[in-house]
Scaffold this motif. Structure first.
Motif, short mmCIF file in Angstrom:
data_model
loop_
_atom_site.label_atom_id
_atom_site.label_comp_id
_atom_site.label_asym_id
_atom_site.label_seq_id
_atom_site.Cartn_x
_atom_site.Cartn_y
_atom_site.Cartn_z
N THR A 267 0.72 -1.47 0.18
CA THR A 267 -0.40 0.04 0.32
C THR A 267 0.62 1.35 -0.34
N GLY A 268 1.89 0.67 0.40
CA GLY A 268 2.87 2.29 0.33
C GLY A 268 3.08 3.47 1.80
N ASN A 269 1.73 2.92 2.96
CA ASN A 269 1.30 3.27 3.75
C ASN A 269 2.20 3.67 4.76
N LEU A 270 3.20 4.06 5.65
CA LEU A 270 3.66 4.36 6.69
C LEU A 270 4.04 4.39 8.24
N TRP A 271 4.07 3.03 8.78
CA TRP A 271 4.10 2.43 9.43
C TRP A 271 4.54 2.94 11.04
N ALA A 272 4.77 4.23 11.90
CA ALA A 272 6.44 3.94 13.13
C ALA A 272 5.39 3.80 14.16
N ALA A 273 6.21 3.23 15.13
CA ALA A 273 5.73 3.24 16.37
C ALA A 273 7.02 4.46 17.38
N ASP A 274 6.25 4.95 17.99
CA ASP A 274 6.67 5.74 18.94
C ASP A 274 6.77 5.43 20.68
N VAL A 275 8.04 5.64 21.04
CA VAL A 275 8.06 4.84 22.38
C VAL A 275 7.55 6.04 23.30
N GLY A 276 6.72 5.71 24.06
CA GLY A 276 6.26 6.58 25.47
C GLY A 276 7.26 6.95 26.38
N GLN A 277 6.58 7.17 27.17
CA GLN A 277 7.11 8.74 28.68
C GLN A 277 6.98 7.26 29.70
N ASP A 278 5.42 7.50 30.44
CA ASP A 278 5.34 7.13 31.94
C ASP A 278 3.98 5.58 31.10
N ARG A 279 3.07 6.12 30.50
CA ARG A 279 2.09 5.49 30.49
C ARG A 279 1.94 4.64 29.47
N VAL A 280 1.88 5.09 27.26
CA VAL A 280 1.23 4.71 26.55
C VAL A 280 3.02 4.38 25.29
N GLU A 281 2.48 2.96 25.14
CA GLU A 281 3.27 3.05 23.70
C GLU A 281 2.43 2.65 22.33
N GLU A 282 3.33 3.36 21.15
CA GLU A 282 1.72 4.36 20.41
C GLU A 282 2.07 3.80 19.25
N ILE A 283 1.09 3.52 17.84
CA ILE A 283 1.89 3.12 16.30
C ILE A 283 0.93 3.63 15.99
N ASN A 284 1.59 4.51 14.76
CA ASN A 284 0.89 5.44 14.29
C ASN A 284 0.53 5.34 12.97
N LEU A 285 0.14 5.47 11.91
CA LEU A 285 0.37 5.80 10.73
C LEU A 285 0.03 6.73 10.21
N VAL A 286 1.53 7.34 9.19
CA VAL A 286 1.98 8.34 9.55
C VAL A 286 2.01 9.44 8.23
N GLU A 287 0.96 10.36 8.12
CA GLU A 287 0.93 11.53 6.74
C GLU A 287 0.98 12.47 6.81
#
Length: 407
Positions: A267-287
């Protein structure tokens, strides 16, 4: 539903905070999961032996010094390249290779004296088979360096350390949050992940400051040079030609420490994992041009201020998990291989601290579906792909693994 699929442990997050404050990002076009979502919101827990996947060591008997990245050259050779934090890159002929070959050694210029510094990323030029060029992301004693190298024409299995040409450098105010990933997108441009520069809570406000290179995913053209630069700004970058002193290299911003991004080959979609501070780990579809929230938000939760934050204009994660399920996300890839049909189209990722490995199916028209694949004792630093799109993962303690089915 196949026997293997029945063992998938489904974890569905409804993002309660997001329902009142956010919009979902655009979905991949073909990520309908091959499994039915469960009824209800509770997580189902199974004994470890029921998990459908495990990890298996490849390149048996070979150990690497703090491996951080795994890449292939996309040149038809089948080689796998392992990046060591200290400044070396090793090549292997393919899965099951009995020995490795030293491809590059730049330990004389890499500073790895801090846990998050070192040789952090590797990307081969799309025309590597013809031009022999590749790029690395490393830290020296004060800065991040994006550099280009070339192979030895007389010995193409080896790169030339003296061929280094520094393309982009910028200061790092702290030792941590250096990002490190770089890769070429389907558009032929080089994408670079940068952290917020470190220090707890983003003390310099880099995440929301578009006048800095910190806290972003950058996009540059390394095949063209602007005046006074070793690269050019793609004309459709969101801030190309702006008059507000925003960095024109920025593709998207609002990141804390994106630890691994990847493009979906289909698909060409850009997936990025961003390391959290104290509470949350997240996954983004970057546009392009969008703001992913740090440090106003940590995932879907308010960070600064801790309550009643203004989320207007912020992109929320497509998925997140809270501590202590994991404490440091390691991004992976949308699986497009042939070995595991149940996983086709799922985003495979893990956690450095807990060693968990998951598969995520995302569809903006329904709840995201997250399946626990394996519970390991590894410190997962990176995922990688073979030229056939089969998965590898690296353990900080020195070995390279693949995943295998247990059921």
């Amino acid at each position: 539903m196949g026997n293997k699929t029945r063992y998938l442990v489904l974890v569905v997050f409804l993002f309660l905070a997001m329902l009142s404050a956010c919009q979902t990002t655009e979905e991949p076009e073909d990520t309908t999961p091959p499994i039915d979502p469960p009824n209800g919101e509770e997580d189902t827990q199974y004994p470890e032996e029921e998990l459908p996947y495990a990890v298996e060591e490849v390149f048996s008997g070979q150990e690497f010094d703090r491996p951080l990245d795994i890449q292939n050259a996309r040149d038809g050779s089948g080689r796998i390249f392992v990046v060591e934090q200290g400044g070396r890159i090793h090549s292997l002929s393919g899965e099951g290779a009995a020995e490795s070959h030293l491809f590059l050694d730049i330990r004389d210029r890499v500073d790895d004296t801090s846990y998050e510094k070192g040789l952090l990323g590797l990307a081969f030029h799309p025309d590597f088979a013809e031009n022999g060029l590749f790029f690395v992301n490393y830290t020296d004693d004060t800065s991040t360096v994006i550099a280009r190298f070339s192979i030895d024409e007389e010995n193409p299995e080896t790169a030339v350390p003296a061929s280094e040409e520094q393309i982009l450098t910028f200061d790092q105010p702290y030792n941590n949050h250096n990002g490190g990933q770089l890769d070429f997108g389907p558009d032929g441009y080089l994408y670079i992940a940068t952290g917020d520069g470190g220090g707890a809570g983003d003390p310099q406000g880099h995440g929301q400051d578009r006048s800095t290179l910190h806290g972003n995913i950058l996009r540059i053209d390394v095949d063209t040079e602007d005046e006074d630069e070793k690269y050019a700004i793609p004309p459709d970058n969101p801030y190309a030609g702006n008059t507000r002193d925003f960095r024109e290299e920025i593709y998207a911003y609002g990141f804390r420490n994106p630890w691994r991004f990847s493009f979906d080959e289909r698909t060409g979609n850009l997936w990025a994992a961003d390391v959290g501070q104290d509470r949350v780990e997240e996954i983004n579809l970057v546009e392009k041009g969008k703001n992913y929230g740090w440090n106003i938000m940590e995932g879907s939760l308010c960070f600064d201020p801790s309550t009643d934050c203004d989320t207007f204009g912020l992109e929320m994660p497509v998925f997140e998990y809270h501590h202590p399920i994991g404490r440091s996300i390691t991004g992976g890839y949308v699986y497009r291989g042939e070995r595991f049909g149940d996983l086709y189209g799922a985003y495979i990722y893990g956690d450095f601290v807990t060693g968990m490995i998951w598969a995520l199916w995302y569809d903006e028209n329904s709840y995201p579906i997250n399946a626990t694949l394996a519970d390991t004792n590894l410190q997962i630093t990176s995922f990688g792909l073979s030229e056939e799109n089969e998965l590898y993962l690296s353990d900080y303690n020195g070995k390279i693994y693949t995943i295998t089915q247990t059921q």
